[in-house]
Motif scaffolding. Structure first.
Motif, PDB file in Angstrom:
ATOM      1  N   LYS A   6      30.277 -31.658   4.309  1.00  0.00           N
ATOM      2  CA  LYS A   6      29.851 -32.231   5.778  1.00  0.00           C
ATOM      3  C   LYS A   6      29.321 -31.055   6.378  1.00  0.00           C
ATOM      4  N   LEU A   7      28.398 -31.342   7.424  1.00  0.00           N
ATOM      5  CA  LEU A   7      27.600 -30.076   7.863  1.00  0.00           C
ATOM      6  C   LEU A   7      28.307 -29.332   9.137  1.00  0.00           C
ATOM      7  N   ILE A 201      36.948 -28.311   8.924  1.00  0.00           N
ATOM      8  CA  ILE A 201      37.075 -26.890   9.795  1.00  0.00           C
ATOM      9  C   ILE A 201      35.992 -25.997   8.988  1.00  0.00           C
ATOM     10  N   ASP A 202      35.452 -24.897   9.826  1.00  0.00           N
ATOM     11  CA  ASP A 202      34.747 -24.078   9.550  1.00  0.00           C
ATOM     12  C   ASP A 202      35.605 -22.748   8.792  1.00  0.00           C
ATOM     13  N   MET A 203      35.061 -22.363   7.748  1.00  0.00           N
ATOM     14  CA  MET A 203      35.567 -20.895   7.116  1.00  0.00           C
ATOM     15  C   MET A 203      34.976 -19.915   7.971  1.00  0.00           C
ATOM     16  N   THR A 209      30.457 -17.755   9.390  1.00  0.00           N
ATOM     17  CA  THR A 209      30.690 -19.095   8.632  1.00  0.00           C
ATOM     18  C   THR A 209      30.115 -18.895   7.299  1.00  0.00           C
ATOM     19  N   ILE A 210      31.101 -19.217   6.355  1.00  0.00           N
ATOM     20  CA  ILE A 210      30.585 -19.194   4.972  1.00  0.00           C
ATOM     21  C   ILE A 210      30.140 -20.686   4.699  1.00  0.00           C
ATOM     22  N   PRO A 216      28.532 -25.671   5.191  1.00  0.00           N
ATOM     23  CA  PRO A 216      29.427 -24.953   5.484  1.00  0.00           C
ATOM     24  C   PRO A 216      30.522 -25.285   4.603  1.00  0.00           C
ATOM     25  N   VAL A 217      31.402 -24.351   4.095  1.00  0.00           N
ATOM     26  CA  VAL A 217      32.297 -24.537   2.939  1.00  0.00           C
ATOM     27  C   VAL A 217      33.536 -25.711   3.437  1.00  0.00           C
ATOM     28  N   ARG A 218      33.671 -26.746   2.611  1.00  0.00           N
ATOM     29  CA  ARG A 218      34.713 -27.560   2.748  1.00  0.00           C
ATOM     30  C   ARG A 218      35.367 -27.872   1.255  1.00  0.00           C
TER      31      ARG A 218
END
Length: 366
Positions: A6-7, A201-203, A209-210, A216-218
């Motif tokens: 997800k973006l 949730i963002d890392m 943000t990774i 974005p990492v999920r």
């Protein structure tokens, strides 16, 4: 790792993430962190396994593109390819020796080092068991379709010596694979469970943000471990704020549907966005915090407490329990690896193995 992610994170989820901006002052028992070994750029560590004889083994993280897959960390801080030159390096074909890509590794009470060799478009995944006492191959179990899919990313594992089983965190499909070590039969479970899926949730590390593959990492289920009595498996998604557990007797019950099995899952407590996890013999659950350069533990009351936190603990990854009542861990700056850093290697020489005293006063030795 070709899953679509997800973006954007929702505002509510970002607020939840901020709750895990861990403060060292909040820890009730702070531990002194020791550097066991500083590693070169040729041996960026992934996970770690510590045998009952004190021997330490490391996987080499594949995000750095090295051909070396496994090393033994020697008492003087140097490393050597393990188990031998033929096995320790990347496999060139299905007919050759070597390993495709190993992150998860664990050693059982009999000295069998279990290596989780990832699957790919042209090869099955494998569980490779190496006898560290006899220094010979113990067993290979192939993990193939339909249990393993094109989206699978076999990440970490927990070894159940009592029930002769291994539980694998398949991060790519956000599910757990249960393997019978006697028969080699594998089953995929909890594939529709919220407990194995990534939260939105963002890392965020070092205020950045990774991203992975431009998004974005999920990441789904990754940290996974088992208690010393082999009664419960503890796990959670990397991109998640909850730690779950499920009884091994339920995971091994083939009569339970996925829906019935999901009802057996218990939310054990809080955790940060994390990679590594382990347990000592007193039932303390240690979990890394990759967004806070920290390692802590989830208490029986569900609260997460920080134990160690240092600026040079950049992406604490694997965790393992040692004979000497220490918790051992790897540090690998994974957010600065080419895979997570727009194709560039931005590492700053912080590859290391660290340790700190366990919370338990008893000698752990698992």
């Amino acid at each position: 790792m070709t899953r679509s992610f997800k973006l954007l994170a929702s505002a509510a989820a970002m607020i939840a993430t901020s709750a895990f901006s861990l403060n060292i002052a909040a820890a009730d028992k702070v531990r002194q962190l020791e550097v066991v070994a500083t590693l070169s750029a040729e041996t960026p560590p992934g996970n770690i396994a510590v045998g009952s004889d004190g021997r330490i083994f490391l996987s080499i993280h594949q995000f750095y593109g090295k051909s070396l897959r496994i090393v033994e960390l020697l008492p003087d801080g140097t490393t050597k390819p393990y188990p031998n030159e033929n096995w320790a390096y990347a496999a060139q074909s299905r007919e050759s020796g070597g390993l495709y890509g190993v992150l998860g590794l664990n050693i059982d009470a009999n000295g069998i080092l279990w290596l989780l060799d990832t699957s790919g478009p042209d090869h099955a995944g494998r569980l490779v068991g190496w006898n560290t006492k006899k220094e010979q191959l113990h067993k290979i179990i192939y993990l193939a379709k339909p249990v393993i899919t094109d989206s699978s990313f076999l990440n970490d594992l927990a070894v159940d010596s009592k029930n002769n089983a291994i539980y694998i965190a398949d991060t790519g499909t956000a599910s757990i694979v249960v393997v019978d070590l006697k028969t080699g039969i594998a089953r995929r479970v909890l594939k529709e469970s919220m407990s194995t899926k990534a939260e939105d949730i963002d890392m965020v590390i070092d205020e950045q943000t990774i991203y992975l593959n431009g998004q974005p990492v999920r990441m789904g289920v990754n940290p996974i471990t088992i208690d010393s009595n082999f009664e419960y498996v503890y796990y959670g998604s990397m991109s998640g704020t909850s730690l779950y557990r499920i009884a091994t007797k339920d995971l091994l019950d083939k009569t339970l549907t996925d829906q019935a099995l999901d009802k057996k899952v218990q939310r054990y407590g809080d955790k940060p966005i994390s990679d590594g996890i382990t347990m000592d013999n007193s039932g303390n659950v240690y979990v890394t915090s990759i967004t806070s350069d920290a390692i802590g533990y989830t208490q029986a009351n569900g609260q997460y407490k920080t134990l160690v936190q240092r600026d040079d603990v950049s992406w604490p990854d694997g965790l393992a329990v040692g004979l000497d009542n220490y918790i051992y861990g790897t540090v690998n700056e994974l957010h600065r690896s080419p895979v997570l850093n727009n194709g560039k290697d931005g590492t700053q020489g912080e590859f290391k193995v660290v340790r700190f005293k366990a919370l338990s006063d008893a000698n752990t030795g698992r």
